[in-house]
Enzyme design. Structure first.
Site, PDB file in Angstrom:
ATOM      1  N   GLU A 390      34.684  37.074  49.754  1.00 47.65           N
ATOM      2  CA  GLU A 390      33.390  37.765  49.624  1.00 47.65           C
ATOM      3  C   GLU A 390      33.294  38.948  50.591  1.00 47.65           C
ATOM      4  O   GLU A 390      32.813  40.020  50.238  1.00 47.65           O
ATOM      5  CB  GLU A 390      32.230  36.785  49.872  1.00 47.65           C
ATOM      6  CG  GLU A 390      32.163  35.626  48.893  1.00 47.65           C
ATOM      7  CD  GLU A 390      32.202  36.044  47.432  1.00 47.65           C
ATOM      8  OE1 GLU A 390      31.745  37.164  47.113  1.00 47.65           O
ATOM      9  OE2 GLU A 390      32.716  35.271  46.607  1.00 47.65           O
ATOM     10  N   HIS A 485      37.504  38.095  36.472  1.00 49.87           N
ATOM     11  CA  HIS A 485      38.060  36.962  37.219  1.00 49.87           C
ATOM     12  C   HIS A 485      39.331  36.410  36.594  1.00 49.87           C
ATOM     13  O   HIS A 485      39.935  35.494  37.143  1.00 49.87           O
ATOM     14  CB  HIS A 485      37.029  35.826  37.339  1.00 49.87           C
ATOM     15  CG  HIS A 485      35.861  36.185  38.176  1.00 49.87           C
ATOM     16  ND1 HIS A 485      34.712  36.698  37.637  1.00 49.87           N
ATOM     17  CD2 HIS A 485      35.671  36.144  39.507  1.00 49.87           C
ATOM     18  CE1 HIS A 485      33.862  36.940  38.603  1.00 49.87           C
ATOM     19  NE2 HIS A 485      34.415  36.621  39.757  1.00 49.87           N
TER      20      HIS A 485
END
Ligand SMILES: [Zn+2]
Length: 793
Positions: A390, A485
């Site tokens: 992140e 993803h």
């Protein structure tokens, strides 16, 4: 990483009165444009110069640019020793732009190797062309390379019928949100849609808390329709002396004041908050009173362990970037990071279990896990590699180009860089360093992603990724922001091979062998590529180009590191995207009356993946004649499909009528255009190279003779025929080859004669050919003709 994109939120309807920011500026003049551009400045880069045609004449380019169909390009021009100003002056000529275009030069960035990187934004009739960019790199005042993504707009409609207020309302409706956090300025830009259509759109930023959504919405400026939405949330999949959740006792840094210890690292500017009462605001730091506190420096409270885990994890990640990449904070200016664990406001059902980074702020959100819709249980999403993943999204958003658009291939690259540096942080800390991500996070599987085996059968099927470009598990649909993803697996595996080396066969059947260069060199190359070379809309081909530039800057072109970067891209199938420029001019405009050109390989074989074109143009009252003097290309397959071929068009573009498409080793016939221009293109694939071709062109006076039957040196009869066909020669010829090809271009009959005499007739049996249309080509030392032939039974 992403779980949330696969799950539906319960939508809570709230009401908030909204005011709308209206942007109105006069864009018709250069100074108007300049002011407008100034208003668009980001906090990292400023516009320092606007380049318009009015300020200088178009200069003839001193080099050429070879672009992919997407518009990606990269060119090393060190050898011509060009200065920045000289290349700036050639921008119009290089890209074939007219006065409708202008460029904005952004403030340059100097890196630790002494390279200066300067970006140029592109405007059409005063409006920014979103996601397109030219990047110039120089050292010691000499340009080393130029790259970017540039696509001509092809005269798009400019008609603004939609007000900013309408655009805003439509964006809110299109994204399906009610309660917004803030109102942002609205820009009018060109957005590129599928099929390379550019539309003028109002770009509206939408940030809503319930449900949690953050997007750019592109609203058609003419119709008000939602054209595209780009996510601004980068979601995670799984999904002091501190007792951390996953890594036991670890040393952390916390704040101590008046008997209260806080999860606040003042040196690194990392704060960790309890999200239970966070109201959701990405414009300012969360309130101080939400920071976790403790009575001692010994943090052992069981409930606090996930928060302690992320606090420690982000400290480690911060240290990694500082020590390995000399990056001070995600923005390199030590901006603070706000960890928020368990932000319950994110989901009214209280099931917020994902992790995500919020673009444009230092906020990182971590869910507490839970049960997902498929019955899979997740532990708190606070693992070191998730935190580092992140954090890297924040780093990526502050790249030289301003980030990587979270959609399709650029979004997949964005995800992949987060996985790459998450892995690098794992190795840096030395705690359980391996090629797996999200270990122990979900109930019934050991991990959620594998860098070394992206399609591992140990993964849940929905988490399997391709290890080959457009290979098995590649996501071709629009799902998950067009596969961000999933398709990230290709660069992940590239990185793994680059570090560790390996051999194998990819999904395209190519055997590969890569020599590993280790984590340190591989991560430096990846980091430099991300930071300095990737445009916002980067495709895999841009990642290929940029990683090579980075390896060249860091280790030199002759290095093993450089070679391994190429080998690893070959291993994951990306090399097939690379257009190899034909040597010499890509585009030849002949004003002289005659000349020759070749595939460019000289005496050698032509290049693989060639994609070349030549336009020949003459004065208005002449037409162009082409005579191939050498021709040897790979032949057609059994089904007639051609992998290497020359196409000739009756005009200057590929939309002009096709005169013919040729492959194999038969000389194409003498060809003529009907107008004063002709286009020749040459395509080759990566396998099988031959000698290539040479063609003579000349400007000739038009005649009415069909160019397929230009001369009467032979007569073919009967036509149509059912059994046999005669070819009658009007003059003697040597080395005669006669070919009959079916409609797909496949040779079905072939006759070779060393000599034919004047008025000799050659008889060819066609009894065995099915009814249909064929071409009969006759090539001799003094002729080369093509006839249509019909077999009718
Ligand atoms: Zn992510």
């Amino acid at each position: 990483m992403n779980i949330l994109s696969k799950k539906n939120y319960v939508l809570t309807v709230c009401f908030l009165s909204l005011a709308c920011y209206v942007l109105s500026q006069d864009l018709s003049s250069v100074s108007g444009l300049k002011n407008y551009l100034k208003s668009q400045e980001t906090n990292t880069q400023k516009i320092v110069k606007v380049i318009t045609k009015e300020t200088k004449e178009i200069e003839k380019p001193t080099f050429s640019i070879n672009k992919t169909s997407f518009g990606s390009f990269s060119k090393d021009i060190k050898h011509i020793r060009a200065k920045q100003l000289s290349v700036e002056n050639q921008l119009y000529g290089l890209f074939g732009f007219d006065k409708n275009y202008s460029f904005a030069q952004m403030s340059p960035i100097t890196d630790e190797l002494g390279f200066v990187h300067t970006n140029y934004l592109i405007y059409y009739k005063g409006y920014l062309v979103d996601d397109q960019m030219i990047m110039i790199h120089q050292k010691d005042g000499i340009i080393t390379s130029i790259n970017g993504v540039v696509k001509s707009l092809n005269d798009p409609l400019i008609n603004i019928a939609v007000s900013d207020q309408q655009a805003f309302d439509n964006a809110r409706e299109g994204i399906a949100v009610e309660q917004l956090v803030d109102i942002f300025p609205i820009e009018t830009v060109f957005v590129r849609l599928d099929g390379d259509v550019f539309r003028l759109a109002k770009k509206v930023k939408i940030f809503s808390i319930q449900p949690l959504k953050k997007y750019y919405a592109y609203i058609d400026a003419h119709t008000g329709k939602l054209l595209r939405k780009i996510s601004l949330m980068y979601c995670s999949d799984v999904e002091g002396q501190a007792h951390t959740y996953y890594n036991g006792m670890q040393l952390i840094t916390c704040d101590h004041d008046d008997g209260v210890y806080k999860l606040k690292d003042n040196a690194r500017k990392i704060m960790t908050y309890n999200g239970a009462n966070w109201k959701g605001n990405d414009k300012e730091a969360p309130p101080e009173n939400l920071i976790y506190t403790n009575a001692t420096a010994n943090w052992v409270d069981e409930d606090m362990r996930p928060a302690l885990q992320v606090h420690w994890g982000i400290e480690k990640t911060y240290d990694y970037y500082l020590k390995v990449h000399q990056r001070n904070g995600y923005d390199n200016k030590q901006a603070p990071v706000y960890n928020i664990y368990n932000p319950v406001i994110m989901d009214i059902t209280g099931k917020m279990f994902n992790a995500s980074a919020l673009s444009g702020s230092g906020i990182l959100l971590y869910g507490r896990g839970g049960l997902d819709a498929n019955g899979v249980t997740y532990k708190p999403l606070v693992l070191l590699d998730i935190a580092a993943h992140e954090y890297t999204h924040l780093v990526t958003s502050r790249s030289n180009a301003g980030g990587l658009t979270y959609f399709s291939e650029s979004g997949a690259l964005n995800e992949s860089f987060s996985d790459i540096f998450a892995t690098a942080v794992d190795f840096y800390t030395g705690i359980n360093p391996n090629w797996l991500l999200g270990e122990g996070i979900i109930s019934d599987r050991p991990f959620i992603r594998s860098m070394s085996d992206p399609g591992s059968e140990q993964l849940l099927v929905s988490y399997r990724q391709p290890d080959t470009y457009k290979g098995k598990y590649w996501e071709f649909t629009g799902k998950d922001n067009a596969g961000v993803h999933t398709n990230s697996g290709v660069q992940n595996y590239w990185f793994y091979l680059l570090c560790q080396g390996g051999t194998g066969t990819n999904d395209k059947g190519d055997n590969y062998s890569v020599t590993g260069i280790g984590m340190d060199a591989a991560s430096k190359i990846a980091y430099r590529n991300l930071m300095m070379y990737l445009p916002m809309s980067a495709q895999y081909i841009d990642a290929y180009y940029g990683s090579l530039s980075a390896a060249k800057d860091l280790y030199g072109e002759g290095s093993q590191q450089y070679k391994s970067v190429i080998d690893a891209w070959y291993a994951v199938g990306v090399d097939s995207l690379i257009p190899t420029p034909c040597k010499g001019e890509k585009r030849l405009v002949a004003i002289e009356t005659a000349g020759t050109f070749t595939d460019g390989s000289g005496d050698g074989m032509y290049k693989k993946n060639s994609n070349c074109s030549w336009v020949i143009k003459s004065v208005a009252d002449k037409i162009i004649q082409l005579e191939f003097v050498n021709f040897e290309l790979e032949g057609a397959d059994n089904d007639g499909s051609m992998s290497d071929y020359v196409s000739v068009y009756d005009g200057a573009t590929e939309s002009a009528p096709l005169i013919g498409k040729y492959c194999g080793n038969i000389l194409p016939p003498l060809l003529k255009s009907t107008k004063n221009e002709i286009l020749v293109t040459f395509i080759s694939d990566k396998s099988v190279q031959k000698q290539g071709f040479e063609v003579r062109y000349s400007a000739v006076v038009p005649t009415s003779i069909n160019n397929l039957n230009l001369d009467n040196k032979i007569v073919v009869y009967p036509n149509p025929t059912s059994e046999q066909i005669f070819v009658s020669f009007k003059e003697s010829q040597s080395a005669v080859n006669i070919f009959i090809c079916d409609i797909l271009g496949k040779i079905v009959k072939e006759v070779s004669l060393s000599q034919v005499y004047t008025n000799e007739e050659v008889n060819i049996n066609v009894e065995d050919l099915p009814s249909g249309v064929y071409t009969l080509r006759v090539v001799g030392d003094k002729l080369n003709t093509l006839h249509k032939m019909i077999v009718n039974k």
